[in-house]
Design a protein around this motif. Structure first.
Motif, mmCIF file in Angstrom:
data_model
loop_
_atom_site.group_PDB
_atom_site.id
_atom_site.type_symbol
_atom_site.label_atom_id
_atom_site.label_comp_id
_atom_site.label_asym_id
_atom_site.label_seq_id
_atom_site.Cartn_x
_atom_site.Cartn_y
_atom_site.Cartn_z
ATOM 1 N N GLU A 115 0.838 -1.206 0.000
ATOM 2 C CA GLU A 115 0.000 0.000 0.000
ATOM 3 C C GLU A 115 0.870 1.252 0.000
ATOM 4 N N PHE A 116 1.916 1.237 0.826
ATOM 5 C CA PHE A 116 2.831 2.385 0.841
ATOM 6 C C PHE A 116 3.487 2.580 -0.518
ATOM 7 N N ILE A 117 3.927 1.478 -1.115
ATOM 8 C CA ILE A 117 4.568 1.582 -2.440
ATOM 9 C C ILE A 117 3.590 2.131 -3.465
ATOM 10 N N ASN A 118 2.350 1.671 -3.432
ATOM 11 C CA ASN A 118 1.336 2.130 -4.392
ATOM 12 C C ASN A 118 1.058 3.623 -4.223
ATOM 13 N N GLN A 122 2.185 6.749 -6.786
ATOM 14 C CA GLN A 122 1.248 7.716 -7.372
ATOM 15 C C GLN A 122 1.657 9.147 -7.035
ATOM 16 N N ILE A 123 2.111 9.345 -5.799
ATOM 17 C CA ILE A 123 2.572 10.682 -5.402
ATOM 18 C C ILE A 123 3.752 11.112 -6.253
ATOM 19 N N ASP A 124 4.725 10.180 -6.397
ATOM 20 C CA ASP A 124 5.902 10.496 -7.213
ATOM 21 C C ASP A 124 5.500 10.744 -8.675
ATOM 22 N N ALA A 131 6.028 18.678 -12.059
ATOM 23 C CA ALA A 131 7.353 19.287 -12.247
ATOM 24 C C ALA A 131 7.832 19.189 -13.681
ATOM 25 N N GLY A 132 7.221 18.292 -14.449
ATOM 26 C CA GLY A 132 7.626 18.136 -15.838
ATOM 27 C C GLY A 132 8.805 17.204 -16.018
ATOM 28 N N THR A 133 9.207 16.488 -14.960
ATOM 29 C CA THR A 133 10.328 15.550 -15.067
ATOM 30 C C THR A 133 9.885 14.195 -15.577
ATOM 31 N N ILE A 134 8.585 13.951 -15.566
ATOM 32 C CA ILE A 134 8.040 12.670 -16.027
ATOM 33 C C ILE A 134 6.943 12.972 -17.043
ATOM 34 N N GLU A 135 6.987 12.276 -18.163
ATOM 35 C CA GLU A 135 5.948 12.421 -19.147
ATOM 36 C C GLU A 135 4.695 11.686 -18.679
ATOM 37 N N VAL A 136 3.565 12.148 -19.174
ATOM 38 C CA VAL A 136 2.302 11.539 -18.775
ATOM 39 C C VAL A 136 2.282 10.087 -19.239
ATOM 40 N N GLY A 137 1.953 9.159 -18.313
ATOM 41 C CA GLY A 137 1.898 7.733 -18.631
ATOM 42 C C GLY A 137 3.200 7.013 -18.396
ATOM 43 N N GLU A 138 4.284 7.718 -18.167
ATOM 44 C CA GLU A 138 5.580 7.087 -17.918
ATOM 45 C C GLU A 138 5.613 6.515 -16.494
ATOM 46 N N GLN A 139 6.129 5.270 -16.378
ATOM 47 C CA GLN A 139 6.182 4.603 -15.080
ATOM 48 C C GLN A 139 7.379 5.110 -14.279
ATOM 49 N N VAL A 140 7.122 5.345 -13.013
ATOM 50 C CA VAL A 140 8.190 5.815 -12.133
ATOM 51 C C VAL A 140 8.875 4.622 -11.477
ATOM 52 N N ALA A 141 10.085 4.812 -10.959
ATOM 53 C CA ALA A 141 10.803 3.757 -10.247
ATOM 54 C C ALA A 141 10.105 3.447 -8.928
#
Length: 595
Positions: A115-118, A122-124, A131-141
Motif C-alpha cells: 500500500e505504501f509503495i502504491n 502515485q505521489i511520485d 514538475a515536468g520531469t516525467i511524461e504523462v503515462g511514464e512509469q516511475v521507479a
C-alpha cells in the motif's frame, strides 16, 4: 535381525571372538577403553549437537520475539490478540505459539508495504508530472519504503497528500483544457492553425490524445498562458486595425455616396466596427486575408477619392455654408470656392488633409451655431411677433372687420392672440439685448445677424417704435382737433345742420409707413429703415438663410411693423396722413393703436 542387536550382544560376541583368538586381558581392556572413549565421544557429540540445536531454537525464539516487537512497532499496533501471553513451556512450544502471530504480522506488513509503495508511486508520478520531469503515462521507479514506519497514520498522511495532488492534478487538467479551448477559439477567430499552435506548446495537447494523458506541468501551463495572452493581444490589435479600416471605409463611403450594394459587400468587415474584443467570436472574423481585403478596399477608395476630390470638397463647403446660413452668419462663399478649386488644381495639399481641415471648419461652425442658437431662437420669436404686429395694424384699419363675413371670427381670435404677443415685444427685445451683450462680452466680438450687428438692429427698432408711438399720439390729437372742427362746421349759414355720415371715409388713403421690403407705400423711400436680413437690394431683402443663397420672398426683411411710421415723411405724405385721419372721424371707429 539388525533390530535386535544391542551393545551387550555385541560385547558378548566380541568376548567370544577374543576367547577364540586368545586375546590378552590388556588388549581386551585397551579395546574396551577405546570403545568407552568412542561412545563418550559420540555422546559428547550428540550433546553438543543438542546444545547447539537448543541454542538455535533459543535464538530463533528471541529473534521471533524481536521481530514481533519490531512488526508491532512498525505497524503501530500495541498488541495482537493472538500474541502468546505465556513464557513457560519448552522452547519449541513457545516458538510454535508465537509463529502464527509472527506470520500474520509479517503478512500484514507486506500488505501495508505494498500500500505504501502504491501510494508513494502515485505521489511520485503526479509530482513528476507537475514538475515536468516525467511524461504523462511514464512509469516511475519503485519508491523506497521505510519498513520501520508502516503505521496507518503515516499511510493516511500519504493518502491525504495523494488526494491533494490528485485534486491539484484535476484542477490543472481542467485549466489545461480551458486554455486549449481558449486557444482553439482564438485560432478560429484569427484564422490560425490550431493544431500547430497547441502542439507547439506540448505534443500531448492534441485532440487525439485522451484528456487524462495531457501534460499538466508548470512549463505547459506557463506556455499556454503566454500563448493565450499572445493570441488575445493579436486579437485586440487585429480588431483595432479592422475597426480603424471599417471607420475609414464608412468615411470614404459617406464622402463618395457609395451605394448600399457596394457597402453590403463588406458587411463582414464593418459588422464588428463597434464590437468589444470579447464580442468578436465568429470564425475567421479577424483572419489576415479579411484585414488585407479591407486594406485593399480602403486603398482603392482612397485612390478614387483623388478623382472625386473636387466634388467631395464642394460638398463639404456646401455643408459648411448651410451651417453658417442656418446661424445667419454671412461668409464669402465665392472666395471659399475659388480657394478650394485653386488648392485642388495646384495639388499642393493632400486630399485627406483638405477634408480634415474642412471637417474642422464644420465642427467649429457647428460650435459657433450652437453658441448662437438661444439668441437666434429669440430673434425668430421677435420677428414673428413683429409680423403679428403688422397684421394687427392692418386688421385694426379694416372698417369691415366686425362684419359677419366668413372667417371673421377666426380673425378676431387671431387678433386677440396677436395683441397678447405684441404686448410681450418690449420684454422680448430687452431680454434679447441683454443676451446679445453678454454673448459679445464673452466672445469679444459683435453678434452679426446676416451681416448686420444685431444690437444695432434692436436699437433701431426701439427708436422706430418710439417714433411710431409718438406719431400715433400726434394722430390722436389731430383726430380730436378735426372732430372739434367738424362739430363747429356742421351749422349752416341759415342755422341748418349738415348731415355727415360718420362711417363714410373722406379719403381712402392709409397711413404711410415702410413696407417689409424697405419701401414706402406711395413710392417715397424713408430716410431710415431697419434691416434684419442685413442685405437689401433694390428695395428687396436677400436672406442668406437658404442653402443656395437664393432670395427669400416669403420672409420679411425687417421685424418692423410694415405699417409703422419709420421716419418723418415728406409734405405729400403728411397731407395724405391728414386726409386719412379725417376719414376716421367717427365715435364708433377710433384710430387703432398697437396694444
Amino acid at each position: 535381525m539388525a533390530g535386535n542387536i544391542t551393545c551387550g550382544s555385541l560385547l558378548q560376541k566380541l568376548q567370544l571372538v577374543w576367547d577364540e583368538v586368545g586375546e590378552s586381558e590388556e588388549d581386551r581392556d585397551r579395546v574396551l577403553y577405546e570403545l568407552d572413549q568412542e561412545c563418550l565421544d559420540v555422546y559428547k557429540r550428540k550433546v553438543d549437537q543438542a546444545t547447539n540445536s537448543r541454542d538455535l531454537l533459543i535464538q530463533a525464539l528471541d529473534d521471533s520475539k524481536i521481530e514481533l516487537a519490531r512488526l508491532l512497532s512498525a505497524l503501530g499496533e500495541k498488541a495482537v490478540a493472538r500474541t502468546p501471553e505465556k513464557t513457560s513451556g519448552t522452547i519449541k512450544q513457545q516458538l510454535a505459539a508465537i509463529a502464527p502471530t509472527l506470520e500474520q504480522l509479517t503478512k500484514k506488513k507486506n500488505e501495508r508495504k505494498r500500500e505504501f509503495i502504491n501510494v508513494q508511486s502515485q505521489i511520485d508520478q503526479i509530482c513528476g508530472e507537475i514538475a515536468g520531469t516525467i511524461e504523462v503515462g511514464e512509469q516511475v521507479a519503485t519508491p523506497q519504503v521505510n519498513e520501520d514506519d508502516l503505521t496507518l497514520e503515516r499511510l493516511e498522511g500519504f493518502r491525504s497528500q495523494l488526494q491533494e495532488l490528485e485534486k491539484e492534478k484535476s484542477n490543472r487538467l481542467e485549466k489545461v483544457l480551458e486554455y486549449v479551448s481558449m486557444v482553439h477559439d482564438l485560432c478560429t477567430v484569427l484564422g490560425m492553425d490550431f493544431l500547430s499552435t497547441v502542439t507547439e506548446v506540448h505534443p500531448s495537447l492534441d485532440d487525439s490524445v485522451a484528456d487524462n494523458c495531457k501534460s499538466i506541468s508548470n512549463d505547459t501551463l506557463s506556455k499556454l498562458d503566454k500563448t493565450v495572452a499572445t493570441l488575445n493581444e493579436d486579437k485586440k490589435l487585429r480588431l483595432s486595425k479592422l475597426q480603424e479600416l471599417a471607420g475609414q471605409l464608412y468615411d470614404l463611403w459617406d464622402l463618395m455616396d457609395a451605394p448600399k450594394e457596394e457597402r453590403r459587400m463588406f458587411d463582414h468587415v464593418t459588422c464588428n466596427r463597434s464590437a468589444s474584443v470579447d464580442e468578436v467570436t465568429a470564425p475567421g472574423a479577424l483572419a489576415p486575408d479579411l484585414i488585407e481585403q479591407a486594406e485593399v478596399e480602403v486603398q482603392r477608395l482612397d485612390h478614387l477619392k483623388y478623382s472625386k476630390m473636387k466634388e467631395i470638397a464642394f460638398k463639404k463647403q456646401t455643408e459648411l455654408e448651410d451651417i453658417y446660413a442656418g446661424a445667419h452668419i454671412v461668409i464669402d462663399t465665392a472666395a471659399a470656392h475659388e480657394k478650394i478649386l485653386a488648392l485642388i488644381e495646384a495639388g499642393n495639399v493632400e486630399p485627406s488633409e483638405l477634408i480634415a481641415d474642412m471637417d474642422g471648419q464644420i465642427a467649429k461652425a457647428k460650435e459657433e451655431a450652437l453658441s448662437r442658437k438661444d439668441i437666434l431662437d429669440k430673434v425668430e420669436r421677435w420677428m414673428s411677433a413683429c409680423e403679428e404686429e403688422s397684421w394687427l395694424e392692418d386688421y385694426n384699419r379694416d372698417d369691415n372687420r366686425y362684419n359677419s363675413s366668413r372667417g371673421a371670427h377666426l380673425n378676431l381670435k387671431r387678433a386677440e392672440k396677436a395683441r397678447i404677443l405684441v404686448n410681450k415685444i418690449p420684454a422680448l427685445v430687452e431680454t434679447l439685448v441683454a443676451k446679445t451683450r453678454a454673448w459679445e462680452e464673452n466672445r469679444g466680438e459683435s453678434f452679426m445677424y446676416d451681416g448686420v450687428p444685431l444690437l444695432a438692429m434692436l436699437d433701431e427698432y426701439v427708436m422706430l417704435r418710439q417714433e411710431r408711438e409718438e406719431e400715433k399720439k400726434r394722430m390722436r390729437e389731430q383726430k380730436r382737433y378735426m372732430e372739434q372742427q367738424l362739430h363747429t362746421d356742421h351749422e349752416g349759414p341759415f342755422g341748418s345742420r349738415v348731415t355727415v355720415s360718420p362711417n363714410r371715409p373722406v379719403s381712402s388713403k392709409k397711413v404711410l409707413g415702410p413696407k417689409s421690403n424697405g419701401s414706402v407705400s406711395n413710392g417715397t423711400p424713408p430716410n431710415r429703415r431697419l434691416s434684419v436680413s442685413g442685405i437689401q437690394n433694390g428695395g428687396h431683402s436677400v436672406k442668406s438663410g437658404g442653402k443656395d443663397g437664393k432670395k427669400d420672398s416669403t420672409k420679411t426683411a425687417s421685424p418692423v411693423n410694415s405699417n409703422a411710421v419709420a421716419s418723418p415723411v415728406n409734405a405729400n405724405a403728411a397731407a395724405a396722413v391728414k386726409e386719412d385721419a379725417t376719414s376716421h372721424i367717427s365715435g364708433t371707429d377710433p384710430v387703432p393703436s398697437t396694444p
